[in-house]
Design a protein around this motif. Structure first.
Motif, short mmCIF file in Angstrom:
data_model
loop_
_atom_site.label_atom_id
_atom_site.label_comp_id
_atom_site.label_asym_id
_atom_site.label_seq_id
_atom_site.Cartn_x
_atom_site.Cartn_y
_atom_site.Cartn_z
N ALA A 157 4.88 15.40 6.04
CA ALA A 157 6.08 14.55 6.09
C ALA A 157 5.75 13.08 5.82
CB ALA A 157 6.75 14.68 7.45
N SER A 158 4.47 12.75 5.69
CA SER A 158 4.09 11.33 5.55
C SER A 158 4.03 10.86 4.10
CB SER A 158 2.74 11.09 6.22
OG SER A 158 1.69 11.72 5.50
N PHE A 159 4.23 11.77 3.14
CA PHE A 159 4.19 11.36 1.73
C PHE A 159 5.10 12.27 0.91
CE2 PHE A 159 1.01 14.60 2.28
CZ PHE A 159 1.03 15.35 1.11
N ASP A 160 5.55 11.75 -0.22
CA ASP A 160 6.43 12.50 -1.12
C ASP A 160 5.73 12.88 -2.41
OD1 ASP A 160 8.67 12.04 0.62
OD2 ASP A 160 8.79 10.02 -0.19
N LYS A 161 4.67 12.15 -2.72
CA LYS A 161 4.06 12.30 -4.04
C LYS A 161 2.57 11.98 -3.96
CE LYS A 161 6.26 10.21 -7.36
NZ LYS A 161 6.78 9.15 -8.25
N VAL A 162 1.81 12.64 -4.85
CA VAL A 162 0.39 12.31 -5.00
C VAL A 162 0.17 11.92 -6.46
CG1 VAL A 162 -1.97 13.21 -4.98
CG2 VAL A 162 -0.41 13.79 -3.12
N ASP B 31 6.61 3.84 -4.73
CA ASP B 31 6.61 3.41 -3.33
C ASP B 31 5.23 3.71 -2.73
OD1 ASP B 31 6.96 2.92 -0.64
OD2 ASP B 31 8.67 4.28 -0.39
N VAL B 32 4.42 2.68 -2.56
CA VAL B 32 3.05 2.86 -2.09
C VAL B 32 3.01 3.51 -0.70
CG1 VAL B 32 0.92 1.64 -1.47
CG2 VAL B 32 2.21 0.95 -3.48
N GLU B 33 4.02 3.25 0.12
CA GLU B 33 4.04 3.80 1.48
C GLU B 33 4.25 5.31 1.50
OE1 GLU B 33 3.33 1.97 4.17
OE2 GLU B 33 2.96 0.36 2.73
N ARG B 34 4.87 5.85 0.44
CA ARG B 34 5.19 7.29 0.41
C ARG B 34 4.37 8.02 -0.64
NH1 ARG B 34 7.10 9.46 4.50
NH2 ARG B 34 7.85 11.14 3.17
N THR B 35 3.33 7.37 -1.17
CA THR B 35 2.53 7.94 -2.25
C THR B 35 1.06 7.91 -1.87
OG1 THR B 35 4.14 7.08 -3.84
CG2 THR B 35 2.02 7.80 -4.72
N ALA B 36 0.35 8.98 -2.20
CA ALA B 36 -1.10 9.04 -1.96
C ALA B 36 -1.82 9.18 -3.29
CB ALA B 36 -1.45 10.22 -1.05
N LEU B 37 -3.06 8.77 -3.32
CA LEU B 37 -3.89 8.85 -4.52
C LEU B 37 -5.01 9.84 -4.28
CD1 LEU B 37 -4.83 7.73 -7.32
CD2 LEU B 37 -6.15 6.03 -6.04
N LEU B 38 -5.12 10.85 -5.14
CA LEU B 38 -6.22 11.81 -5.04
C LEU B 38 -7.47 11.15 -5.60
CD1 LEU B 38 -7.24 14.68 -4.39
CD2 LEU B 38 -6.59 15.33 -6.71
N PHE B 39 -8.36 10.77 -4.71
CA PHE B 39 -9.57 10.07 -5.12
C PHE B 39 -10.60 10.19 -4.00
CE2 PHE B 39 -12.27 6.75 -6.83
CZ PHE B 39 -12.01 6.81 -8.19
#
Length: 201
Positions: free
Chosen positions: A125-130, A103-111
């Motif tokens: 609260a804005s993301f569930d996963k990185v 889910d792109v809306e709940r996932t962030a990318l470490l970059f």
């Protein structure tokens, strides 16, 4: 870009030497039989002599390590995160479809980059996963370029530090190893309240 800070690896609240020194030679992995020193790179479990002695921690948010096919297991530092936090870390072999269920809306990318938000400034609260890309910088940029899901994820970053790892990539010492970036991702996420909880990473 902010100047890379130095950090004292000896100040971490962990002392692996007494445990790791009990493994003086390679042992067969109980699962696949491959002879390894501390843990199996394929099965991601400690050798039998270290079972129950390796600290297991829980992380405040999930982590997916997307591993480039050209990144050799024996050189990957990201695999350590799975050994230390097996319930919260997944290792994913990169393929064009490996992120279809994300889910792109709940996932962030470490970059890192000008469009990345410091993890300390993110609302937990804005993301569930990185997601972390495991590979050389060239491999990581190629994956980002070719994968639409990675391209459209919001990016997070950490405060830059000088690496304690040495791996020849034609870059300066502000380019951290993957496990360092993972460690500081969690450390920086708790802002000023950090008390050594993720030092085993």
């Amino acid at each position: 870009m902010a100047q890379a800070e130095t950090y004292d690896i000896n100040a971490l609240k962990v002392n692996p030497t007494p445990v790791l020194d009990t493994c003086s030679e390679r042992m067969a992995c109980a699962e696949c039989g491959k002879k390894v020193r501390f843990f199996c790179y394929q099965c991601l479990r400690p050798v039998s002599a270290l079972e129950g002695k390796i600290p297991q921690i829980r992380l405040p948010f999930k982590l997916d390590v997307v591993k480039h096919e050209g990144e050799k297991d024996g050189k990957s530092t990201a695999l350590h995160a799975k050994v230390m936090a097996p319930e919260d870390v997944e290792i994913i072999a990169y393929s064009p479809n490996c992120l279809d269920d994300v889910d792109v809306e709940r996932t962030a990318l470490l970059f890192p980059g000008p469009d990345a938000t410091n993890i300390a400034d993110m609302d937990p609260a804005s993301f569930d996963k990185v997601i972390v890309i495991d590979g050389t910088w060239r491999q990581a940029k190629g994956m980002l370029h070719h994968n639409p899901k990675l391209r459209h994820m919001r990016k997070v970053t950490v405060n830059p530090r000088r690496t304690k790892f040495w791996r020849y990539q034609n870059f300066d010492d502000s380019y951290m190893a993957t496990i360092e970036a993972i460690y500081f991702l969690y450390r920086d996420s708790v802002r000023s309240n950090y008390n050594g909880d993720y030092d085993v990473l």
